[in-house]
Design an enzyme around this catalytic site. Sequence first.
Site, PDB file in Angstrom:
ATOM      1  N   SER A   6     -34.657 -19.452 -91.988  1.00  0.00           N
ATOM      2  CA  SER A   6     -33.494 -20.596 -92.427  1.00  0.00           C
ATOM      3  C   SER A   6     -34.458 -21.137 -93.315  1.00  0.00           C
ATOM      4  O   SER A   6     -35.879 -21.240 -93.544  1.00  0.00           O
ATOM      5  CB  SER A   6     -34.046 -22.274 -91.627  1.00  0.00           C
ATOM      6  N   HIS A  31     -31.051 -18.360 -93.002  1.00  0.00           N
ATOM      7  CA  HIS A  31     -29.801 -19.116 -91.989  1.00  0.00           C
ATOM      8  C   HIS A  31     -29.774 -20.842 -93.164  1.00  0.00           C
ATOM      9  O   HIS A  31     -31.463 -21.147 -93.504  1.00  0.00           O
ATOM     10  CB  HIS A  31     -30.481 -19.441 -91.413  1.00  0.00           C
ATOM     11  N   ASP A  33     -29.137 -24.411 -93.551  1.00  0.00           N
ATOM     12  CA  ASP A  33     -28.398 -25.851 -92.745  1.00  0.00           C
ATOM     13  C   ASP A  33     -28.094 -26.446 -93.891  1.00  0.00           C
ATOM     14  O   ASP A  33     -28.874 -27.379 -95.414  1.00  0.00           O
ATOM     15  CB  ASP A  33     -30.410 -25.946 -92.651  1.00  0.00           C
ATOM     16  N   MET A  35     -26.667 -30.274 -94.519  1.00  0.00           N
ATOM     17  CA  MET A  35     -26.252 -31.698 -94.457  1.00  0.00           C
ATOM     18  C   MET A  35     -26.007 -32.592 -95.418  1.00  0.00           C
ATOM     19  O   MET A  35     -26.134 -32.594 -96.736  1.00  0.00           O
ATOM     20  CB  MET A  35     -28.059 -31.944 -93.931  1.00  0.00           C
ATOM     21  N   HIS A  64     -25.009 -22.549 -91.636  1.00  0.00           N
ATOM     22  CA  HIS A  64     -24.799 -24.545 -90.535  1.00  0.00           C
ATOM     23  C   HIS A  64     -24.126 -25.271 -91.247  1.00  0.00           C
ATOM     24  O   HIS A  64     -25.223 -26.057 -92.289  1.00  0.00           O
ATOM     25  CB  HIS A  64     -26.181 -24.210 -90.421  1.00  0.00           C
ATOM     26  N   MET A  66     -23.568 -28.994 -90.819  1.00  0.00           N
ATOM     27  CA  MET A  66     -24.053 -30.216 -90.029  1.00  0.00           C
ATOM     28  C   MET A  66     -23.521 -31.137 -91.347  1.00  0.00           C
ATOM     29  O   MET A  66     -24.058 -31.717 -91.375  1.00  0.00           O
ATOM     30  CB  MET A  66     -25.404 -30.243 -90.220  1.00  0.00           C
ATOM     31  N   MET A 135     -27.884 -25.686 -80.170  1.00  0.00           N
ATOM     32  CA  MET A 135     -28.803 -26.419 -81.033  1.00  0.00           C
ATOM     33  C   MET A 135     -29.989 -26.790 -80.136  1.00  0.00           C
ATOM     34  O   MET A 135     -29.682 -27.178 -78.497  1.00  0.00           O
ATOM     35  CB  MET A 135     -28.472 -27.918 -81.618  1.00  0.00           C
ATOM     36  N   ASP A 170     -31.091 -21.977 -82.688  1.00  0.00           N
ATOM     37  CA  ASP A 170     -31.601 -22.842 -83.772  1.00  0.00           C
ATOM     38  C   ASP A 170     -32.439 -23.579 -83.802  1.00  0.00           C
ATOM     39  O   ASP A 170     -32.197 -25.038 -82.638  1.00  0.00           O
ATOM     40  CB  ASP A 170     -30.616 -23.113 -85.075  1.00  0.00           C
TER      41      ASP A 170
HETATM   42  C1  DX5 Z   1     -32.163 -28.083 -88.141  1.00  0.00           C
HETATM   43  C2  DX5 Z   1     -31.566 -27.184 -88.314  1.00  0.00           C
HETATM   44  C3  DX5 Z   1     -32.678 -25.717 -88.619  1.00  0.00           C
HETATM   45  C4  DX5 Z   1     -33.992 -26.269 -88.399  1.00  0.00           C
HETATM   46  C5  DX5 Z   1     -34.773 -24.871 -87.952  1.00  0.00           C
HETATM   47  O1  DX5 Z   1     -31.443 -29.050 -88.330  1.00  0.00           O
HETATM   48  O2  DX5 Z   1     -30.194 -26.925 -88.063  1.00  0.00           O
HETATM   49  O3  DX5 Z   1     -31.766 -24.494 -89.003  1.00  0.00           O
HETATM   50  O4  DX5 Z   1     -34.121 -25.296 -90.606  1.00  0.00           O
HETATM   51  O5  DX5 Z   1     -36.181 -25.128 -87.936  1.00  0.00           O
HETATM   52  P1  DX5 Z   1     -37.030 -24.662 -87.180  1.00  0.00           P
HETATM   53  O6  DX5 Z   1     -37.210 -23.506 -87.110  1.00  0.00           O
HETATM   54  O7  DX5 Z   1     -38.680 -25.411 -87.740  1.00  0.00           O
HETATM   55  O8  DX5 Z   1     -37.568 -25.931 -86.096  1.00  0.00           O
HETATM   56 ZN    ZN Z   2     -29.608 -24.642 -89.436  1.00  0.00          ZN
END
Ligand code: DX5
Ligand code: ZN
Length: 216
Positions: A6, A31, A33, A35, A64, A66, A135, A170
């Site tokens: 990620s 991956h 993320d 947001m 992903h 969010m 999640m 994740d």
């Molecule tokens: C959280 C993300 C994850 C996050 C995982 O909102 O969706 O992908 O980056 O990070 P670690 O592996 O550090 O928990």
């Molecule tokens: Zn994620």
Amino acid sequence: MRVVPSLLSADFTRLADHVGQVEAAGAEALHFDVMDGHFVENISFGVPVMEKLRPATKLFFDTHLMIADPMKYAEPFAKAGSNLLTFHIETTKQPRTIIEHIRSLGLNVGITLNPSTPVSDIVPVLDEVDQVLIMSVWPGFGGQQFIESSLDKLREVRSLLRPDQRLEVDGGVGPDTVSAVVSAGADTLVAGSAIFDQPDPGAALKELENLARRVC
Ligand code: DX5
Ligand code: ZN
């Protein structure tokens, strides 16, 4: 079995270097993320970062979302180079419309749910997705502690999926939790801090893969 780094935990001042390190170590996917500060509290990165990174690597882009409005941004992320778009079931009452839209863009489709959302909420569309993402932390931040009850969810969803559908997990995935998530049925493990917060991200990735394969 696939461990997917990620980028949220990568060093953004040398993103291409970090990507190169995990690619050289055998990663198949990255991956992203995304947001928006609405669906989750945090804001991360978006389309322009993905566009710039796309020519630098051949890796599969696992995105992903969010974000509160996945319909609005599916096409921009497709054009930026995503290969798979995962949206949150909490953002819509019409998941089928979003699934069809993502497919019409030529991408694979993933669906995900927050830790408090029951699996029953995604059951009506399970047959229609390529991947389910469980999640195992509350979305928004990397480096959080793994929520143990996610293991029950993984087992439940695994029992409902076809063999050609992937089950991704994740949040809080690292050396201490890899065996448990693989035993519970996950085949796609997202890891951020356990890879990029380490002195050698490539070695950290290989170590996680070795731990995961020991269970298989
Ligand atoms: C959280 C993300 C994850 C996050 C995982 O909102 O969706 O992908 O980056 O990070 P670690 O592996 O550090 O928990
Ligand atoms: Zn994620």
